[in-house]
Design a protein around this motif. Structure first.
Motif, mmCIF file in Angstrom:
data_model
loop_
_atom_site.group_PDB
_atom_site.id
_atom_site.type_symbol
_atom_site.label_atom_id
_atom_site.label_comp_id
_atom_site.label_asym_id
_atom_site.label_seq_id
_atom_site.Cartn_x
_atom_site.Cartn_y
_atom_site.Cartn_z
ATOM 1 N N GLU A 160 0.848 -1.193 0.000
ATOM 2 C CA GLU A 160 0.000 0.000 0.000
ATOM 3 C C GLU A 160 0.881 1.239 0.000
ATOM 4 O O GLU A 160 1.765 1.370 0.836
ATOM 5 C CB GLU A 160 -0.901 0.032 1.235
ATOM 6 N N LEU A 161 0.628 2.132 -0.934
ATOM 7 C CA LEU A 161 1.475 3.294 -1.092
ATOM 8 C C LEU A 161 0.618 4.510 -1.402
ATOM 9 O O LEU A 161 -0.334 4.426 -2.185
ATOM 10 C CB LEU A 161 2.442 3.031 -2.246
ATOM 11 N N GLU A 162 0.958 5.624 -0.769
ATOM 12 C CA GLU A 162 0.242 6.869 -1.017
ATOM 13 C C GLU A 162 1.251 7.994 -1.221
ATOM 14 O O GLU A 162 2.126 8.219 -0.396
ATOM 15 C CB GLU A 162 -0.668 7.210 0.167
ATOM 16 N N PHE A 163 1.123 8.673 -2.340
ATOM 17 C CA PHE A 163 1.909 9.874 -2.605
ATOM 18 C C PHE A 163 0.990 11.049 -2.283
ATOM 19 O O PHE A 163 -0.026 11.237 -2.929
ATOM 20 C CB PHE A 163 2.350 9.934 -4.067
ATOM 21 N N SER A 164 1.358 11.817 -1.275
ATOM 22 C CA SER A 164 0.412 12.823 -0.783
ATOM 23 C C SER A 164 1.032 14.200 -0.598
ATOM 24 O O SER A 164 0.878 14.804 0.436
ATOM 25 C CB SER A 164 -0.165 12.354 0.540
ATOM 26 N N SER A 165 1.744 14.653 -1.586
ATOM 27 C CA SER A 165 2.312 15.984 -1.459
ATOM 28 C C SER A 165 2.720 16.499 -2.828
ATOM 29 O O SER A 165 2.641 15.799 -3.831
ATOM 30 C CB SER A 165 3.524 15.958 -0.529
ATOM 31 N N TYR A 166 3.178 17.718 -2.822
ATOM 32 C CA TYR A 166 3.750 18.296 -4.034
ATOM 33 C C TYR A 166 5.082 17.602 -4.283
ATOM 34 O O TYR A 166 5.911 17.485 -3.388
ATOM 35 C CB TYR A 166 3.970 19.803 -3.843
ATOM 36 N N ILE A 167 5.286 17.125 -5.472
ATOM 37 C CA ILE A 167 6.527 16.426 -5.798
ATOM 38 C C ILE A 167 7.421 17.378 -6.586
ATOM 39 O O ILE A 167 7.016 17.917 -7.621
ATOM 40 C CB ILE A 167 6.255 15.150 -6.609
ATOM 41 N N LYS A 168 8.607 17.569 -6.093
ATOM 42 C CA LYS A 168 9.579 18.428 -6.774
ATOM 43 C C LYS A 168 9.976 17.779 -8.092
ATOM 44 O O LYS A 168 10.021 16.556 -8.213
ATOM 45 C CB LYS A 168 10.823 18.617 -5.904
ATOM 46 N N ALA A 169 10.300 18.616 -9.058
ATOM 47 C CA ALA A 169 10.696 18.104 -10.372
ATOM 48 C C ALA A 169 11.875 17.143 -10.261
ATOM 49 O O ALA A 169 11.950 16.151 -10.982
ATOM 50 C CB ALA A 169 11.032 19.264 -11.296
ATOM 51 N N ASP A 170 12.793 17.409 -9.326
ATOM 52 C CA ASP A 170 13.963 16.534 -9.151
ATOM 53 C C ASP A 170 13.590 15.155 -8.623
ATOM 54 O O ASP A 170 14.362 14.204 -8.771
ATOM 55 C CB ASP A 170 14.963 17.171 -8.175
ATOM 56 N N ASP A 171 12.425 15.034 -7.984
ATOM 57 C CA ASP A 171 12.022 13.761 -7.384
ATOM 58 C C ASP A 171 11.045 12.964 -8.239
ATOM 59 O O ASP A 171 10.664 11.854 -7.870
ATOM 60 C CB ASP A 171 11.390 14.008 -6.006
ATOM 61 N N LEU A 191 -2.888 2.016 -4.310
ATOM 62 C CA LEU A 191 -2.075 3.162 -4.679
ATOM 63 C C LEU A 191 -2.953 4.399 -4.667
ATOM 64 O O LEU A 191 -4.012 4.420 -5.294
ATOM 65 C CB LEU A 191 -1.464 2.971 -6.076
ATOM 66 N N ALA A 192 -2.527 5.413 -3.926
ATOM 67 C CA ALA A 192 -3.250 6.682 -3.890
ATOM 68 C C ALA A 192 -2.297 7.780 -4.345
ATOM 69 O O ALA A 192 -1.196 7.906 -3.825
ATOM 70 C CB ALA A 192 -3.756 6.970 -2.485
ATOM 71 N N LEU A 193 -2.740 8.541 -5.331
ATOM 72 C CA LEU A 193 -1.936 9.647 -5.836
ATOM 73 C C LEU A 193 -2.691 10.945 -5.585
ATOM 74 O O LEU A 193 -3.724 11.195 -6.190
ATOM 75 C CB LEU A 193 -1.672 9.491 -7.339
ATOM 76 N N ALA A 194 -2.184 11.733 -4.690
ATOM 77 C CA ALA A 194 -2.742 13.058 -4.401
ATOM 78 C C ALA A 194 -1.588 14.038 -4.519
ATOM 79 O O ALA A 194 -1.118 14.588 -3.541
ATOM 80 C CB ALA A 194 -3.354 13.089 -3.008
ATOM 81 N N ILE A 195 -1.120 14.203 -5.746
ATOM 82 C CA ILE A 195 0.100 14.971 -5.950
ATOM 83 C C ILE A 195 -0.106 16.062 -6.982
ATOM 84 O O ILE A 195 -1.014 15.993 -7.808
ATOM 85 C CB ILE A 195 1.265 14.052 -6.401
ATOM 86 N N SER A 196 0.749 17.035 -6.921
ATOM 87 C CA SER A 196 0.805 18.087 -7.923
ATOM 88 C C SER A 196 2.136 17.937 -8.640
ATOM 89 O O SER A 196 3.186 17.906 -8.007
ATOM 90 C CB SER A 196 0.709 19.459 -7.257
ATOM 91 N N LEU A 197 2.071 17.857 -9.951
ATOM 92 C CA LEU A 197 3.287 17.646 -10.721
ATOM 93 C C LEU A 197 3.915 18.954 -11.172
ATOM 94 O O LEU A 197 4.922 18.945 -11.855
ATOM 95 C CB LEU A 197 2.999 16.770 -11.943
ATOM 96 N N GLY A 198 3.325 20.051 -10.821
ATOM 97 C CA GLY A 198 3.909 21.335 -11.182
ATOM 98 C C GLY A 198 4.001 21.553 -12.680
ATOM 99 O O GLY A 198 4.948 22.158 -13.150
ATOM 100 N N GLY A 199 3.035 21.066 -13.444
ATOM 101 C CA GLY A 199 3.009 21.292 -14.881
ATOM 102 C C GLY A 199 3.927 20.399 -15.686
ATOM 103 O O GLY A 199 4.110 20.604 -16.878
ATOM 104 N N ALA A 200 4.521 19.417 -15.076
ATOM 105 C CA ALA A 200 5.446 18.520 -15.788
ATOM 106 C C ALA A 200 4.647 17.401 -16.442
ATOM 107 O O ALA A 200 4.620 16.280 -15.986
ATOM 108 C CB ALA A 200 6.480 17.968 -14.824
ATOM 109 N N GLU A 201 3.974 17.719 -17.546
ATOM 110 C CA GLU A 201 3.062 16.764 -18.179
ATOM 111 C C GLU A 201 3.787 15.543 -18.741
ATOM 112 O O GLU A 201 3.254 14.437 -18.729
ATOM 113 C CB GLU A 201 2.261 17.473 -19.262
ATOM 114 N N GLU A 202 5.008 15.747 -19.243
ATOM 115 C CA GLU A 202 5.734 14.598 -19.794
ATOM 116 C C GLU A 202 6.086 13.601 -18.700
ATOM 117 O O GLU A 202 6.052 12.394 -18.910
ATOM 118 C CB GLU A 202 6.998 15.036 -20.549
ATOM 119 N N ILE A 203 6.393 14.077 -17.498
ATOM 120 C CA ILE A 203 6.654 13.185 -16.373
ATOM 121 C C ILE A 203 5.352 12.533 -15.934
ATOM 122 O O ILE A 203 5.325 11.363 -15.571
ATOM 123 C CB ILE A 203 7.317 13.939 -15.199
#
Length: 136
Positions: A86-97, A114-126
């Motif tokens: 069980e994994l949850e990503f729950s924050s803003y993720i820096k481009a480096d990460d 899997l829970a994804l509650a993240i902001s990718l900061g506009g990095a659509e390709e990632i």
């Protein structure tokens, strides 16, 4: 009790656990908190390898400690990745990460939740890489 006395006490308990049969050891390790389990796992290889599936089967919420968690997984890969449940990503993720998220999702082959509650900061390709890692 000082920190050193606690460490010595944990080491003594770990030495004693080594003499128990594996079923009993597993049962005892499952009852420990994650912090205590990590302390026990650091005392010997047997407890590390026995405790790893127990530790990683617990739910994890990744935020600012993502890089350290990834390094921990890499230290005993591929076993560690296959133990994640069980994994949850729950924050803003820096481009480096972002590459860390992709690597974890690509290698965590036995995830049940899997829970994804993240902001990718506009990095659509990632974001596309993350989507492909989830699908695979």
């Amino acid at each position: 009790m000082s920190g050193l006395e606690r460490v010595l006490n944990v080491s003594h308990v770990a030495h004693t656990l080594g003499g128990l049969n594996q079923d009993t050891t597993l049962h005892l390790l499952q009852m420990l908190t994650s912090k205590t389990l990590l302390a026990m796992m650091s005392t010997c290889r047997y407890l590390f390898h026995t405790g790893l599936p127990i530790l990683l089967a617990r739910p994890y919420r990744l935020n600012h400690k993502m890089r350290a968690f990834h390094d921990f997984l890499l230290s005993s890969a591929p076993t560690s990745f296959s133990c994640l449940r069980e994994l949850e990503f729950s924050s803003y993720i820096k481009a480096d990460d972002l590459h860390i998220v992709v690597d974890i999702l690509t290698n965590a082959t036995n995830l049940r939740s899997l829970a994804l509650a993240i902001s990718l900061g506009g990095a659509e390709e990632i974001g596309q890489d993350i989507a492909e890692a989830i699908i695979s």
